[in-house]
Structures are given as C-alpha cells and as structure tokens.
Design an enzyme around this catalytic site. Structure first.
Site, PDB file in Angstrom:
ATOM      1  N   SER A   1       9.275 -18.103   9.930  1.00 44.05           N
ATOM      2  CA  SER A   1       8.298 -17.095   9.792  1.00 44.05           C
ATOM      3  C   SER A   1       8.305 -15.881   9.707  1.00 44.05           C
ATOM      4  O   SER A   1       9.637 -15.468  10.642  1.00 44.05           O
ATOM      5  CB  SER A   1       7.519 -17.621  11.351  1.00 44.05           C
ATOM      6  OG  SER A   1       6.266 -16.985  11.334  1.00 44.05           O
TER       7      SER A   1
ATOM      8  N   GLU B   1       3.104  -1.285  -1.273  1.00 46.63           N
ATOM      9  CA  GLU B   1       2.294  -2.464  -1.949  1.00 46.63           C
ATOM     10  C   GLU B   1       1.637  -3.159  -1.270  1.00 46.63           C
ATOM     11  O   GLU B   1       0.513  -4.170  -1.255  1.00 46.63           O
ATOM     12  CB  GLU B   1       2.568  -2.671  -3.725  1.00 46.63           C
ATOM     13  CG  GLU B   1       3.965  -1.953  -4.111  1.00 46.63           C
ATOM     14  CD  GLU B   1       4.632  -1.555  -4.337  1.00 46.63           C
ATOM     15  OE1 GLU B   1       4.981  -0.685  -4.335  1.00 46.63           O
ATOM     16  OE2 GLU B   1       5.285  -2.393  -3.479  1.00 46.63           O
ATOM     17  N   SER B   2       2.220  -3.577   0.277  1.00 47.27           N
ATOM     18  CA  SER B   2       1.513  -4.246   0.922  1.00 47.27           C
ATOM     19  C   SER B   2       2.565  -5.483   1.738  1.00 47.27           C
ATOM     20  O   SER B   2       3.621  -5.437   1.902  1.00 47.27           O
ATOM     21  CB  SER B   2       0.320  -5.110   0.588  1.00 47.27           C
ATOM     22  OG  SER B   2      -0.290  -6.340   2.050  1.00 47.27           O
TER      23      SER B   2
ATOM     24  N   CYS C   1      -1.009  -4.637  -4.130  1.00 49.52           N
ATOM     25  CA  CYS C   1      -2.000  -3.273  -4.335  1.00 49.52           C
ATOM     26  C   CYS C   1      -1.047  -3.203  -6.096  1.00 49.52           C
ATOM     27  O   CYS C   1       0.802  -2.927  -6.113  1.00 49.52           O
ATOM     28  CB  CYS C   1      -2.713  -2.381  -3.920  1.00 49.52           C
ATOM     29  SG  CYS C   1      -0.969  -1.549  -3.173  1.00 49.52           S
TER      30      CYS C   1
ATOM     31  N   HIS D   1       5.770 -19.134   6.108  1.00 53.33           N
ATOM     32  CA  HIS D   1       5.619 -20.024   7.154  1.00 53.33           C
ATOM     33  C   HIS D   1       6.135 -21.027   6.788  1.00 53.33           C
ATOM     34  O   HIS D   1       5.373 -21.413   6.325  1.00 53.33           O
ATOM     35  CB  HIS D   1       4.745 -20.171   8.159  1.00 53.33           C
ATOM     36  CG  HIS D   1       4.822 -20.235   9.466  1.00 53.33           C
ATOM     37  ND1 HIS D   1       5.413 -19.229  10.539  1.00 53.33           N
ATOM     38  CD2 HIS D   1       4.849 -21.765   9.726  1.00 53.33           C
ATOM     39  CE1 HIS D   1       5.810 -20.522  11.448  1.00 53.33           C
ATOM     40  NE2 HIS D   1       5.244 -22.253  11.206  1.00 53.33           N
TER      41      HIS D   1
END
Length: 119
Positions: free
Chosen positions: A59, A66-67, A87, A72
């Site tokens: 995980s 950008e994020s 983004c 997982h």
C-alpha cells in the site's frame, strides 16, 4: 485543466488491475509508479510504500506536485486498486499502459472522474 471540453480541477482515474503479477514486489511497484509519473509528465515529490507481512500486499502513494498516484495490492488475488489523480498539463491516462505491462495484467478496468467540474 480542460479535459474533453470540460473545465475541471483534474482528472481522477480509478484503475483496477486483474490477473496481475509482481504485486508483492515493493521495488518493482516503486519503479512502476516512478515510470507512471514520467510518462504522465508529472512532477514527483515523494514515494512512500508499505509492505504487509501477512499477505505480501503493498500500500502506498506517489505524491506529486499535480496530486497523487496511490496503490493497494492483494497479490494473493492477483489484484491491485489504484487511484491516479492529476491536474495541470499532465496525461494521467498514459499510466494505464505502464501498469498493464508492469504487472502483466490480464485485464485493466479504468473509470474516469473529472474533479471540480466547472471551476
């Protein structure tokens, strides 16, 4: 970001990997996430992965300017769930083929959400 003619904050891909291999190989997963960042044209800030002892699953997240890309895995079921949210001037969809090849997946299902529509 404008995607398919819609102004939004970013594109969020929900990716399910079925029939995957090497889903317990933390070094391979790290390299795969880094390759996804590269092909998408994103900026990597940090990768943090955790290996579970009980089933060998992994995980973690690649944090991007950008994020993020998160994963997982359930290697005992040959399955992994990933979120790819980006983004800016990126191509998150380019990650899908990287994931398909890296995990030798028999099937990859993708859903796309446009986050922050109309902002």
């Amino acid at each position: 970001m404008v995607r398919d003619g819609v102004r939004c904050a970013g594109a969020h891909l929900i990716v399910d990997v079925y029939g995957g291999e090497r889903l317990d190989d933390i070094d391979h997963i790290d390299a795969t996430l880094r390759r996804c960042v590269e092909v998408a044209g994103a900026t990597l800030l940090h990768v943090h992965l955790h290996h579970f002892d009980e089933n060998g699953g992994v995980s973690g997240v690649a944090v991007l300017a950008e994020s993020h890309i998160s994963i997982h895995s359930w290697p005992e079921h040959q399955y992994a769930a990933l979120d790819i949210f980006m983004c800016g001037d990126t191509q998150p969809e380019a990650c899908v083929e990287v994931l398909r090849e890296a995990f030798s997946a028999s099937n990859v299902a993708v859903s796309e959400l446009l986050r922050g529509r109309g902002i």
